[in-house]
Design an enzyme around this catalytic site. Sequence first.
Site, PDB file in Angstrom:
ATOM      1  N   GLU A 183       0.889  -1.167   0.000  1.00  0.00           N
ATOM      2  CA  GLU A 183       0.000   0.000   0.000  1.00  0.00           C
ATOM      3  C   GLU A 183       0.920   1.208   0.000  1.00  0.00           C
ATOM      4  O   GLU A 183       1.483   1.585   1.021  1.00  0.00           O
ATOM      5  CB  GLU A 183      -0.912  -0.027   1.219  1.00  0.00           C
ATOM      6  CG  GLU A 183      -2.146   0.862   1.085  1.00  0.00           C
ATOM      7  CD  GLU A 183      -1.937   2.273   1.590  1.00  0.00           C
ATOM      8  OE1 GLU A 183      -1.485   3.121   0.775  1.00  0.00           O
ATOM      9  OE2 GLU A 183      -2.211   2.525   2.757  1.00  0.00           O
ATOM     10  N   CYS A 242      -2.603   9.392   2.666  1.00  0.00           N
ATOM     11  CA  CYS A 242      -2.289   8.823   1.350  1.00  0.00           C
ATOM     12  C   CYS A 242      -3.491   8.889   0.413  1.00  0.00           C
ATOM     13  O   CYS A 242      -3.324   8.935  -0.806  1.00  0.00           O
ATOM     14  CB  CYS A 242      -1.804   7.382   1.494  1.00  0.00           C
ATOM     15  SG  CYS A 242      -2.960   6.275   2.318  1.00  0.00           S
TER      16      CYS A 242
END
Length: 512
Positions: free
Chosen positions: A256, A290
């Site tokens: 990720e 993010c």
Amino acid sequence: MSLAEQLDTVTASTAGTVDRHATAQTFESTNPATGAVVGVFPVHDADAVAETVATARQAAGTWAALGYDGRRTRLAAFRGYLARRIHELADLVHRENGKTHADAILEITLAIDHLAWAGNHARTVLGPRRVSSGMLAANHASYLEYRPLGVVGVIGPWNYPVFTPMGSIAYALAAGNAVVFKPSEHTPAIGAWLAAAWRAAVPDAADAFQVVTGFGETGAALCGAGVGKLAFTGSAPTGRKVMAACAETLTPVLMELGGKDAMIVDDDADVAAAADAAVWGAMSNAGQTCIGIERVYATSAVYDRFVAEVTAKARDLRPGSDDDAAYGPMTMASQTDVVRRHLDDAVETGGRVLVGGTVDGRYVSPTVIVDAPETSAAVCEETFGPTITITRVRDAEEALERTNANPHGLAGSVYSNSKAKAMELARRMKSGMTSINSVLTFASVPALPFGGVGESGFGRIHGEDGLKEFTRAKAITRKRFSLPVDLMSFGRPAQATDALARVMGMVHGRHR
């Protein structure tokens, strides 16, 4: 004494609540707003990591043997413990990460909700079930189930030090794995708190969730320690190093990585709502998200109104460490250098700063930039600060084209009052997740998978995909009765395969 208070009193000799093993070296975790020491923790070396993984491997068998109901009960006890001490943990997150107490509460709430979903749905998603055997194996019963991997290593980030790693930890535990968690070197106290909470809530399976602390070398040791899978959250450059380290032992990975998430504001959008969401998506948690909004493409029809709304809202925000601040300091000091570079480059290449643009120590003012070219760092690289670029585009198609031109593909947002058009744009957006007429909402839905494409990584946490991510599919067939002719035998008649070919022609050959 609370866990948070215990962490405040640790010394180099006690090294917090984390087992030091034989490690001599320690490091300090500090408050990004004040510089005060939050805790002292061991720098675990390869031997310490190997010992921890070995202990977790022993616990994994016992944990898996508890079955879905046994694990669900214990995961419920864990989330109950977190819920009862939510303010204590939020205070620790505020002190070590820097985000506001209110934002920390929101983060922990999401983590608790995901814990509940993972524990409650693991049996349905992963448990044994019959599947169709098809024509060629009609005399067999076919079964599918998902088995745990054993030990899962998790390397977590500092920006969401509870919610993000829990997306791997909760789902890996629910799937029957033990977990060894390495928190970021910027937030080790939070990782230690979570491990201590697990031991308190689940004393009969205390070793199923353990923590190691340290820097990159500790993470590299975890990659090479023989875990069944390694889940990593961080930057793409570091992700490549993690993948290379895991390749040495053929350890599968979940990546990720970063994002450069865009919002598309179409002609018929609710401009005020879009502006409010853009400011929240860009500035909350000091922009250290993010899946936060870093760039906006607004059509000519709404651009001027949108810019006016965003600048008005951004001017009302104030960073700080007090309860009234909109957001806190940058957790990692070096990130301010990235923000400065992006701001300077945007201005040098023709961009204009309408609001903010200043960096004072670890505090970055809320910043709105317009007219920055697509080649500027502020538009094409992940900034990870409380900044936003706004670009005028002809229409939503041009906005989508510019959105998809970036190599990152984590998340995004579409604002439009046309359900059909918004859905169509969302589907075509090159990202793992997209919210329509909101931002970040997908992260709060436990049933939805979370992950990116391209430079934003691969693999999924959350939802059914997240549970399956930490398992191996196991296929079983059981012969129920014998057929007159066994095709899987050297004793089959010579004409059997010719007959099979004729059957295939009759059943499938008619399709053009």
